[in-house]
Design an enzyme around this catalytic site. Sequence first.
Site, short mmCIF file in Angstrom:
data_model
loop_
_atom_site.label_atom_id
_atom_site.label_comp_id
_atom_site.label_asym_id
_atom_site.label_seq_id
_atom_site.Cartn_x
_atom_site.Cartn_y
_atom_site.Cartn_z
N GLU A 31 0.83 -1.21 0.00
CA GLU A 31 0.00 0.00 0.00
C GLU A 31 0.86 1.26 0.00
O GLU A 31 0.53 2.25 -0.67
CB GLU A 31 -0.94 0.01 1.21
N CYS A 174 -14.16 2.33 -14.41
CA CYS A 174 -14.58 3.70 -14.07
C CYS A 174 -13.34 4.59 -14.00
O CYS A 174 -13.02 5.20 -12.98
CB CYS A 174 -15.35 3.71 -12.76
N CYS A 181 -18.18 2.74 -19.53
CA CYS A 181 -19.45 2.64 -18.82
C CYS A 181 -20.28 1.44 -19.28
O CYS A 181 -21.01 0.85 -18.47
CB CYS A 181 -20.25 3.93 -19.00
N CYS A 184 -19.57 -1.60 -17.17
CA CYS A 184 -19.63 -1.44 -15.71
C CYS A 184 -20.77 -2.24 -15.11
O CYS A 184 -21.93 -2.07 -15.51
CB CYS A 184 -19.77 0.03 -15.34
N CYS A 190 -26.04 4.02 -11.59
CA CYS A 190 -25.12 5.15 -11.69
C CYS A 190 -25.86 6.40 -12.14
O CYS A 190 -26.56 6.38 -13.16
CB CYS A 190 -23.99 4.82 -12.67
#
Length: 257
Positions: A31, A174, A181, A184, A190
Amino acid sequence: MAGLADWYAAHGRHDLPWRATRDPWAILVSEVMLQQTQVARVLEAWPPFMAEFPDPATMAAASPGAVIAAWGRLGYPRRARRLHDAAVVIVRDGWPEDLRDLPGVGAYTAGAIADQGDDADLPAVDVNVRRVLERRAGRLLTPKEADAAYLRTGRPLRGRDRFLAIMDLGAAVCRARDPRCTECPLRRGCATRGPLAGEVRNQQAPFEGSFRQRRGRVMARLRDADAVAVRELDAEALESLVADGLAVVMRGRASLP
């Protein structure tokens, strides 16, 4: 329409090596490396770095300079210094109950470690995740609203799978530019089906000619030698590195700490 769980099962980045472990140390390293750094570069850097510092005790026993040197050209070497500081705290005091007590660990990183390592169900909202949540909502969200939206998204996924699925969706579908889109799994709910009106994208300042580049040149010299005469180095860049704990100066010569 297939839901997020089906999409993630088929398209998630399951082969990333740090996803094969629940070790909080390995996840913390990944991370920290992924902050402001592309996944492709971390894929090259994480395995040898983990081989050299497989646990907090090994890193804490090393000098900060050794960790910074192993960090190499990954960029933003303050991350390496904070990682060493975190290792020292973990060895001295154990893993804190609140991971935000570790140097360099904020709310997102703490949530990401807990979700991936312990399958906790804590909000972990970074840039990619926030983009998904805000586009679905059709507006910018406060941190509290984003956390609540995160926990509503992707059910019945929870914990580790929820976090990784939303993260991967933001990275692969995204996207900040050219969102896909039609691909998705969340498009039905959305509000925007694309970028928000006036959506602001954080753009990194050009590296060429920047102060970051000047610091990088000094760091490269220090990594390649035990010590370098101060007169040979960019004085302003060196001063900033010393202030960040990334270099030390003794008797007119500079070196890694």
